[in-house]
Scaffold this active site. Structure first.
Site, PDB file in Angstrom:
ATOM      1  N   LYS A 188       0.845  -1.193   0.000  1.00 24.65           N
ATOM      2  CA  LYS A 188       0.000   0.000   0.000  1.00 24.65           C
ATOM      3  C   LYS A 188       0.874   1.234   0.000  1.00 24.65           C
ATOM      4  O   LYS A 188       0.403   2.349  -0.015  1.00 24.65           O
ATOM      5  CB  LYS A 188      -0.874   0.025   1.257  1.00 24.65           C
ATOM      6  CG  LYS A 188      -1.940  -1.044   1.250  1.00 24.65           C
ATOM      7  CD  LYS A 188      -2.712  -1.021   2.555  1.00 24.65           C
ATOM      8  CE  LYS A 188      -3.807  -2.088   2.542  1.00 24.65           C
ATOM      9  NZ  LYS A 188      -4.243  -2.444   3.884  1.00 24.65           N
ATOM     10  N   LYS A 222      17.148   7.286   0.572  1.00 27.10           N
ATOM     11  CA  LYS A 222      16.473   8.182   1.499  1.00 27.10           C
ATOM     12  C   LYS A 222      17.329   8.356   2.762  1.00 27.10           C
ATOM     13  O   LYS A 222      17.896   7.390   3.267  1.00 27.10           O
ATOM     14  CB  LYS A 222      15.127   7.554   1.905  1.00 27.10           C
ATOM     15  CG  LYS A 222      14.003   8.542   2.046  1.00 27.10           C
ATOM     16  CD  LYS A 222      12.720   7.825   2.409  1.00 27.10           C
ATOM     17  CE  LYS A 222      11.638   8.064   1.375  1.00 27.10           C
ATOM     18  NZ  LYS A 222      10.453   7.222   1.599  1.00 27.10           N
ATOM     19  N   HIS A 282      14.572   3.868   7.194  1.00 26.09           N
ATOM     20  CA  HIS A 282      14.375   2.784   6.220  1.00 26.09           C
ATOM     21  C   HIS A 282      15.596   2.657   5.316  1.00 26.09           C
ATOM     22  O   HIS A 282      15.997   1.556   4.935  1.00 26.09           O
ATOM     23  CB  HIS A 282      13.117   3.030   5.374  1.00 26.09           C
ATOM     24  CG  HIS A 282      11.849   2.889   6.155  1.00 26.09           C
ATOM     25  ND1 HIS A 282      10.617   2.729   5.566  1.00 26.09           N
ATOM     26  CD2 HIS A 282      11.616   2.886   7.491  1.00 26.09           C
ATOM     27  CE1 HIS A 282       9.686   2.636   6.496  1.00 26.09           C
ATOM     28  NE2 HIS A 282      10.267   2.737   7.676  1.00 26.09           N
ATOM     29  N   TYR A 300      12.518   6.023  20.117  1.00 26.68           N
ATOM     30  CA  TYR A 300      12.800   5.747  18.716  1.00 26.68           C
ATOM     31  C   TYR A 300      14.298   5.719  18.429  1.00 26.68           C
ATOM     32  O   TYR A 300      14.736   5.072  17.478  1.00 26.68           O
ATOM     33  CB  TYR A 300      12.049   6.731  17.808  1.00 26.68           C
ATOM     34  CG  TYR A 300      10.627   6.281  17.578  1.00 26.68           C
ATOM     35  CD1 TYR A 300      10.345   5.254  16.679  1.00 26.68           C
ATOM     36  CD2 TYR A 300       9.563   6.822  18.287  1.00 26.68           C
ATOM     37  CE1 TYR A 300       9.059   4.794  16.490  1.00 26.68           C
ATOM     38  CE2 TYR A 300       8.267   6.368  18.108  1.00 26.68           C
ATOM     39  CZ  TYR A 300       8.018   5.349  17.196  1.00 26.68           C
ATOM     40  OH  TYR A 300       6.738   4.887  17.017  1.00 26.68           O
ATOM     41  N   ARG A 317      16.557   4.237  20.220  1.00 21.80           N
ATOM     42  CA  ARG A 317      16.872   2.825  20.435  1.00 21.80           C
ATOM     43  C   ARG A 317      16.556   2.020  19.189  1.00 21.80           C
ATOM     44  O   ARG A 317      17.351   1.215  18.705  1.00 21.80           O
ATOM     45  CB  ARG A 317      16.036   2.317  21.613  1.00 21.80           C
ATOM     46  CG  ARG A 317      15.793   0.832  21.665  1.00 21.80           C
ATOM     47  CD  ARG A 317      14.473   0.537  22.412  1.00 21.80           C
ATOM     48  NE  ARG A 317      13.306   1.076  21.742  1.00 21.80           N
ATOM     49  CZ  ARG A 317      12.638   0.454  20.763  1.00 21.80           C
ATOM     50  NH1 ARG A 317      12.990  -0.740  20.364  1.00 21.80           N
ATOM     51  NH2 ARG A 317      11.585   1.040  20.180  1.00 21.80           N
ATOM     52  N   HIS A 337       6.316  11.824  15.570  1.00 20.84           N
ATOM     53  CA  HIS A 337       6.156  11.238  16.897  1.00 20.84           C
ATOM     54  C   HIS A 337       6.415  12.234  18.020  1.00 20.84           C
ATOM     55  O   HIS A 337       6.453  11.852  19.195  1.00 20.84           O
ATOM     56  CB  HIS A 337       7.075  10.019  17.048  1.00 20.84           C
ATOM     57  CG  HIS A 337       6.649   8.844  16.220  1.00 20.84           C
ATOM     58  ND1 HIS A 337       5.425   8.234  16.396  1.00 20.84           N
ATOM     59  CD2 HIS A 337       7.259   8.181  15.205  1.00 20.84           C
ATOM     60  CE1 HIS A 337       5.302   7.238  15.522  1.00 20.84           C
ATOM     61  NE2 HIS A 337       6.396   7.193  14.782  1.00 20.84           N
TER      62      HIS A 337
END
Ligand SMILES: [Zn+2]
Ligand SMILES: [Zn+2]
Lengths: 709, 709
Positions: free
Chosen positions: B112, B174, B178, B234, B236, B387
């Site tokens: 998606k 990027k 990721h 995050y 970690r 976040h």
């Protein structure tokens, strides 16, 4: 160096020498001796003061006399186990100051009670003081001159005993905890002074007829199973003078065989304390501070003494958790055994503790899983005097180290002066004692016995069947509400079908008139699932009721249930807990939170479900509580967050009934019950094409998913 | 037995042999190997399955491929460290199944997102899979035949790398987490296959120009202090591909000297994670699950690797608490050092972590007491992307092992499917992110930046002064509200006058228009004292407001304060905490409880005080928080349950000001502050007959009770 023999109440010179020689190799003992020395050294560094008694409890002279008494005991003990003369000198000097003071003082000026002490406002404190001081005096035999001994006996010990036993004979002869301390003080003094009269009146009362005194107290204050009617919190407290005096008596005058007295009830009482706990904390029945557990000083005495008598290696693991031993002969034995790695896990198993001097006033059932991870407590005892709560047939549940279904305990912040001086708070009466604060039936929003102590004290609940084989119990209460009787059958069902035992809760209510029946469940944790969306108080919230504790509950939500099973799941620790409950038409599950009408913010914010049936006469509450799954936030996985119970049925046929619990996959657990409690009676009940046959009150069947297909 | 050399990404054959020979003597390693073997043996006992990819995240094929990848790594590793052939056979067979499958599949059918994987719906998962599998492949060098190697490279590894780096070049290039996983997968494969092209593009991006790739990511994703802008939770998570790839690169191609790159920022990032914690749990800044801490697997990698590089013995105590090591060369080193009892306490000290790639986007200050018992965290950083929470200048406070002033963290039950599948809950936006959910200023009941991420991301708060000598920090926020700027000075003042440090909180607000200013304090514990009786919601309770998080707070009580100091004390653990606060005329202290407008019972029941000033332009909030006393329920004593602060004054004179804290007994702590942050500027201020002289922004004076008399 000490060589002269002492009476050796709890420590003789051979043991003291043993401690002195071995302490370096015995970590637990070393820690205990060091802690004692550290506290005492600090106390010795301030000026000695033996003030004329003046202040009430908490005041300077009160606290100072307490500390002085403790210091005489500690200094004399440390002298024996370290050989340091300065400890002996200090203890002797302080003792002589008391021998000087005592003849000059009368009853304490601040007394408000019938029984004033001399050093303290209550005679109870005077008795406790002597229990410590006489042990200290005993350790000073080899340093006191004959003249000093004579002086101390004449000016302090003998008049002190006279004040306790003759001038205050009413307390002395009371069959009550205060009397036990007085008996211990007088008896132990007798053992040290070689005064058999003192020993005899301590054991048998002033009249030496056995109608009062220590032996009578042993008979009256514990049930045959060693249960103390006020509950474990006060049992721990009450235990102290019993075990200290009994152990001293046993060592000096073994002919009494005191630990065998009344079928060994004193040892049973120590074991009962241990068994009435989970994860080292006492079950908080009745007024109880929930921090209290097996590491309290009273239990340190109890466990060390019990180990010396029984050599039960399971006690060593309790002692190891206590992280201290008494600086005594028994403490030495415990420390030696632990250093020799003899400790074994304490054997926690399912037990019934009958209540009442004759064991006929109901009791407290403790059901445990074989792995000791789960414990279910069912209270069906007497009222427990003034500290009792109105919680007939209430229960508690612990699992995987946590309290899951809880009792509030006492509303009190012990010793926190900003909370009304640390006494019981008003909310102890308005909330903590009320029936709605417990996991038991509340009829028409009124507490059991209308919350009246006198009425409640006239009767007890009844344990009709206790089976450690089935791990189940049936209990009955017929007096809490006029015209309503209720019976509860609870079990901790261990089955290979589930990885934790299933809690069964089947309540049967009989009444010829219509009532509202509320069955609260005080759960600890965070709700994670409700089988249907309840209505929820969003922008305003009101109380659940007006009185009997209901005024303290906020009504957070309500879920109508109409003759079907509902499920509520919560997360506590790393585990999920699901209540599966079957409710008739026009029932509700209420979601409540504690904290309304609490102007001083005294109450903790805890949560409850309330199962409510309205306008019913005879009815049932049928629930099972499942412990399941795992939440692991660190490793980021969750297993089985939903209940494996997919169906719950209740089938009643005259005096027989079945609870059928269907699990995912189709297997079933079936609990069959007969109204009769006759263990030999045979029963047969057919349901859904199957025949269930069993003998006695209860039976549990397991059916695989293929059975009956 | 394995003898052929591997590339040895994280484990070479010498290390494997070392593990095999020493594991019995190294408890931590033994436990880790056993845990790995236990999990893998269970997995090997079910039928092997390499399904055609079909399901989205959470579905069968998704979970199965994840487990298969992990199993290849584990089986190959266990083969090396145990020599058991069955593990090698299993790993090889599974690898060959993937070599068979991979050429037959295209992009995942369930994708998606812009970047579909082939085995998984997201390319991120594909990259993670290869990071594990390539380590496994590396351990199988001596058992794979040349033909098998050729087949696996041709059908699986090379096309897999092509798919990650060429077909999915957008993700690969990027500068984002990721991309880091993709770089790690491609680079580590290059190291194993001896394909330098793969290593080069992994490090410098497809174009090999350094505008993307691993090196660029190291530059962009961490601040110069190793802080990751989303916060420790995050950080970690983001750390994993960085440290794994960097360590593999460092072992195989040490010429890159990757751990020295950019002044050693990767090591700083590992240390930052450790330093951004208390009692082994991460500070829950921004979206954070509060269970997460130093024992997460990412930090196990981080700590083992950092120890291998630094030999810092303080890391060993962190590793010991983790109770596991990586089954790798570095894990072996850690286990050896711990077994040799080399561990020392980790050196937690006061630090500033600047935020932003260039370190110029504010930061997070951590102030600790010398004994490490207390920690104060002040957040004045950037928004932290999606976040991030709207909590500029918020703070947290920990003491004696407990969270005392808290952040809610994220409203989410990770992986609990009954809580909306385990994703972030609606209340994460409506409550957890809102300013009122934090210990920071809220103007006119609206969150910072009106709760808009875009606007908030354009600026950061500012750290104007950080002094580890004074243990204090001054921070400023000028953008959160139009026309309102606020500055906060906080300190953890260590003084011999008190047994715990005193938390200073001085907020200065400037605005040319009138506002309502709310300063919430989310405390953990039970209220034990309030200096005056507040009005309390008894029978009904309403929300504190309508939006921006206020709709979730019940208004439990309110205390009007008129230009005086007020005191609120609570009990947490065994200690008391007192907020002493000075409020101007027409102020209030509100007592609030979380849980309104929470139809799914998602929110935890937590408590807050809200200090409220109404109708003010420029103003101040001046408070000190004292940790004091002891509650001991087991041994039945309570010490110092009331604050020792008996007076609090604030004196402002143009650009200079004093906060005067008077203690019981008359001693005073005086904090002097200049608006100027020039460290060399001299200041003098006279007050109450005393002259205070200091240099720089802040100074702290102690005055004994005799001073000034
Ligand atoms: Zn109770
Ligand atoms: Zn937050």
């Amino acid at each position: 160096w000490a060589t002269a023999p002492t009476s050796g109440l709890l420590l003789n010179s051979v043991e003291a020498k043993g401690i002195s020689q071995q302490v370096a190799e015995l970590p637990l003992l070393a820690k205990s001796v060091e802690a004692m020395a550290e506290g005492l050294n600090a106390f010795m560094s301030i000026d000695m003061d033996v003030p004329v008694p003046r202040d009430a409890g908490g005041g300077y002279t009160h606290e100072r006399h307490k500390k002085n008494g403790q210091a005489i005991y500690e200094a004399a003990t440390l002298y024996q186990v370290t050989g340091e003369q300065r400890y002996a000198d200090f203890a002797v000097a302080l003792l002589l100051r008391y021998a000087d003071l005592y003849p000059k003082i009368g009853p304490h000026p601040e007394h408000k009670h019938q029984a004033p002490g001399k050093l303290f406002w209550q005679i109870l404190n005077d008795a406790v003081w002597l229990v410590y001081v006489i042990q200290g005096y005993d350790q000073l035999q080899d340093v006191l001159t004959p003249e000093q001994k004579e002086l101390i006996a004449r000016n302090l010990l003998n008049p002190y005993v006279k004040y306790l036993s003759v001038d205050s004979s009413e307390t002395f002869n009371k069959v009550h905890n205060h009397g036990t301390w007085a008996a211990a003080a007088v008896g132990m003094t007798g053992l040290v002074l070689g005064n058999q009269e003192y020993v005899d009146i301590a054991l048998k009362g002033s009249a030496k007829d056995g109608h009062s005194g220590f032996l009578k107290q042993i008979e009256a204050l514990f049930s045959p199973d060693g249960y103390y009617t006020e509950g474990p919190y006060y049992q721990r407290y009450a235990l102290m003078p019993f075990v200290v005096f009994a152990r001293a008596l046993d060592r000096v005058q073994p002919q009494w065989d005191i630990f065998k007295y009344r079928d060994g009830v004193l040892l049973k009482a120590i074991y009962a304390c241990i068994n009435l706990s989970y994860n080292n904390l006492f079950f908080p029945l009745n007024d109880a501070i929930k921090d209290k557990g097996l590491d309290t000083i009273e239990l340190v005495y109890g466990v060390d003494i019990a180990y010396a008598l029984t050599k039960d290696k399971g006690l060593l693991s309790v002692a190891a958790n206590q992280q201290q031993v008494i600086v005594s002969g028994d403490g030495l034995l415990v420390a030696q055994a632990i250093a020799a790695q003899q400790q074994q896990p304490f054997d926690y198993s399912s037990m019934l503790f009958r209540d009442g001097a004759n064991g006929d006033e109901g009791g407290v059932a403790v059901l445990r899983s074989d792995d000791a991870k789960s414990a279910l407590v069912v209270k069906a005892a007497g009222q427990g005097m003034g500290h009792g709560h109105f919680d007939r047939l209430g229960w508690l549940y612990y699992d995987h180290g946590n309290e899951i279904v809880s009792d509030y305990g006492a509303a009190r912040y012990l010793n926190v002066v900003t909370k009304r001086g640390g006494v019981y708070l008003p909310e102890n009466n308005t909330w903590a004692k009320q029936s709605i604060a417990h996991n038991t039936l509340v009829v028409d929003e009124r507490s059991h016995f209308n919350g009246k102590l006198g009425k409640a004290s006239e009767s007890s609940a009844k344990v009709s069947v206790f089976s450690d084989k089935l791990n189940a119990v049936s209990v009955v209460e017929a007096n809490a509400y006029p015209g309503v009787s209720f019976e509860r059958t609870m079990g901790l069902i261990q089955t290979a079908l589930l990885d934790s035992p299933l809690v069964l809760d089947l309540m049967t209510i009989r009444s010829s008139t219509k009532h509202q029946y509320d069955l609260p469940l005080h759960y600890a944790g965070q709700l994670t699932y409700i089988s249907e969306q309840p209505k929820v108080a969003l922008n305003t919230m009101e109380t659940l009721g007006k009185k009997h504790g209901y005024q303290h509950l906020w009504k957070k939500g309500w879920l109508p249930v109409n003759g079907s099973a509902a499920q509520v799941t919560w997360l506590k620790g790393n585990r999920f807990y699901s209540l599966n409950t079957l409710l008739p038409k026009d029932s509700q599950i209420l979601f409540a939170e504690l904290g309304a009408n609490d102007p001083e913010f005294n109450l903790r914010r805890e949560n409850a479900l309330v199962l409510r049936q309205t306008g019913r006469k005879d009815t049932h509450f049928v629930s099972v509580l499942e412990s399941h799954g795992e939440y692991n936030g660190v490793r980021e996985y969750t297993k089985q967050p939903t209940s494996q119970v997919r169906g719950l049925e209740h089938h009643v046929d005259k005096d027989l009934s079945l609870v059928l619990v269907e699990l995912d996959g189709g297997a079933r657990i079936v609990v069959a019950k007969a109204d009769s409690v006759d263990p030999d009676q045979q029963h047969t009940l057919a349901f859904n094409g199957k025949r269930y046959q069993w003998r006695g009150h209860l039976a549990i069947f397991e059916e695989s998913s293929n059975d009956g297909k």
